[in-house]
Motif scaffolding. Structure first.
Motif, short mmCIF file in Angstrom:
data_model
loop_
_atom_site.label_atom_id
_atom_site.label_comp_id
_atom_site.label_asym_id
_atom_site.label_seq_id
_atom_site.Cartn_x
_atom_site.Cartn_y
_atom_site.Cartn_z
N GLY A 89 0.62 -1.07 0.16
CA GLY A 89 0.58 0.02 -0.22
C GLY A 89 0.88 1.33 0.20
O GLY A 89 2.25 1.37 -0.23
N THR A 90 -0.03 2.83 0.21
CA THR A 90 0.73 3.88 0.29
C THR A 90 1.18 4.02 1.43
O THR A 90 -0.34 4.41 2.49
CB THR A 90 0.42 4.21 -1.15
N ARG A 91 1.90 5.30 1.86
CA ARG A 91 1.78 5.68 3.07
C ARG A 91 1.34 7.58 2.82
O ARG A 91 0.97 8.45 1.86
CB ARG A 91 3.00 6.35 3.77
N GLU A 92 0.39 7.59 3.28
CA GLU A 92 -0.68 8.81 3.62
C GLU A 92 -0.04 10.23 3.66
O GLU A 92 0.99 10.38 4.66
CB GLU A 92 -1.21 8.75 4.17
N GLU A 93 -0.03 11.50 3.16
CA GLU A 93 1.13 12.76 3.14
C GLU A 93 0.88 12.80 4.95
O GLU A 93 0.13 13.08 5.67
CB GLU A 93 -0.35 13.48 2.49
N GLY A 94 1.81 12.67 5.50
CA GLY A 94 2.36 13.38 6.57
C GLY A 94 2.28 12.43 7.73
O GLY A 94 2.26 12.73 9.01
N SER A 95 1.96 10.90 7.56
CA SER A 95 1.80 9.96 8.20
C SER A 95 3.20 8.96 8.19
O SER A 95 3.34 8.64 6.94
CB SER A 95 0.93 9.55 8.37
N SER A 96 4.15 8.68 8.93
CA SER A 96 4.91 7.51 8.95
C SER A 96 4.44 6.40 9.51
O SER A 96 4.87 5.26 8.52
CB SER A 96 5.53 7.95 9.64
N ASP A 97 3.35 5.53 9.49
CA ASP A 97 3.00 4.64 9.70
C ASP A 97 1.69 4.24 9.68
O ASP A 97 0.85 2.66 10.15
CB ASP A 97 3.40 3.78 11.43
N ASP A 98 0.89 4.72 8.79
CA ASP A 98 -0.59 4.77 8.45
C ASP A 98 -0.60 2.94 8.34
O ASP A 98 -2.07 2.51 8.16
CB ASP A 98 -1.24 5.04 7.43
N PHE A 99 -0.04 3.11 6.38
CA PHE A 99 -0.47 1.60 6.11
C PHE A 99 -0.28 0.39 7.17
O PHE A 99 -1.21 -0.67 7.18
CB PHE A 99 0.91 1.26 4.65
N TYR A 100 1.11 0.30 8.11
CA TYR A 100 0.92 -1.23 8.62
C TYR A 100 -0.08 -1.06 10.34
O TYR A 100 -0.19 -1.80 10.85
CB TYR A 100 2.18 -1.10 9.73
N ALA A 101 -0.13 0.62 10.15
CA ALA A 101 -1.24 0.42 11.55
C ALA A 101 -2.53 -0.10 10.80
O ALA A 101 -3.38 -1.12 12.00
CB ALA A 101 -1.75 1.86 11.78
#
Length: 230
Positions: A89-101
C-alpha cells in the motif's frame, strides 16, 4: 540475485498491476516496492524490522518512496519460493506508519471474523492467513516453471537437431534430472531417421513432447529408430 515474489492478490489488488503471461515470472516484474524488497531481502543474514501490529505470523517491513509492504519468509527449507510480498500500500501524506496500523486493524477484524466462524478461537490478536500465498500462487509458480522448461526444450531440440543433421552424430544436452540426446540422419532427402535418447529421471510423456518439437515432425513424420529412458 534472488527476488521477492508478490502474491497474486498483491499484484492485482494492492499494486493494481495486470497479470502477465506465464512466460513472465512474477518475481521479475519491476515496481519500486518489488525492486526494493528484492534488494533488501537478498541477504538472508540481514536483520529486518518486524511489523509489530501483526502477531499471528512474522511479517517484515519494506519501504520505498510512498510505498509500504509486508514481507513473509517461508521457514520451510524446501520451499519453492522462500520470500513473498503479501501486502502492499501507500503512506498517506504526513503519516509514517498508517499502512502498518491499517494492516494491524485489518488483522484484528479478520481475527474476529475467524473466531465467529470457528469453534476453536484464535488466541492471537490478529489473523493474517488470508494474506499468505494460496494454492493459486503455488500453481502459478509451477506454471511458470513448466513454461520455462517448454521454452528451453524448444530451443535445445532445434539446436541438437541442427547439429546432428550437420554431422550425423548424436548431440546431447543436460536438463535437471536427465540428459537428452538426439541423432538425426537424412538419406539424400528421401527418408529421415531420428533417435531420441533420454537418460535419467524424466516425465513419462517427454518422448512425445520431444518428437512434437523436432523440426519437420508435424509436417512429415519421422521414423524413430531408437529411444531409451531409464
Amino acid at each position: 540475485m534472488h527476488r521477492v515474489r508478490p502474491t497474486l492478490r498483491v499484484l492485482r489488488d494492492d499494486l493494481k498491476l495486470s497479470l502477465p503471461s506465464a512466460q513472465i515470472p512474477l518475481n521479475t516484474i519491476s515496481h519500486p516496492l518489488l525492486d526494493k524488497a528484492s534488494d533488501q531481502y537478498a541477504d538472508p543474514d540481514t536483520a529486518h524490522e518486524r511489523i509489530r501490529a501483526i502477531d499471528d505470523v512474522v511479517l517484515f517491513k519494506v519501504k520505498v518512496q510512498r510505498w509500504r509492504g509486508a514481507v513473509w519468509m517461508d521457514d520451510d527449507p524446501d520451499a519453492e519460493v522462500p520470500t513473498w510480498i503479501v501486502a502492499a500500500g501507500t503512506r498517506e501524506e504526513g503519516s509514517s506508519d498508517d499502512f502498518y496500523a491499517a494492516l494491524g486493524a485489518g488483522g484484528k477484524s479478520a481475527r474476529a471474523r475467524y473466531n465467529a466462524a470457528h469453534d476453536q478461537a484464535l488466541t492471537t490478536d490478529t489473523y493474517s492467513g488470508h494474506l499468505l500465498p494460496t494454492r493459486d500462487d503455488h500453481d502459478r509458480y509451477r506454471l511458470e516453471a513448466a513454461t520455462r522448461f517448454a521454452v528451453r526444450l524448444n530451443f535445445t531440440i532445434r539446436d541438437l537437431a541442427r547439429g546432428s543433421l550437420h554431422d550425423g552424430h548424436e548431440h546431447a544436452a543436460d536438463f535437471p534430472g536427465f540428459r537428452l540426446g538426439i541423432q538425426i540422419r537424412a538419406d539424400d532427402g528421401n527418408e529421415t531417421y531420428a533417435a531420441i535418447r533420454i537418460t535419467g529421471s524424466a516425465p513419462a510423456n517427454l518422448t512425445a513432447m520431444i518428437l512434437g518439437r523436432v523440426p519437420g515432425y508435424a509436417a512429415r513424420p519421422l521414423l524413430v529408430t531408437g529411444a531409451s529412458s531409464r
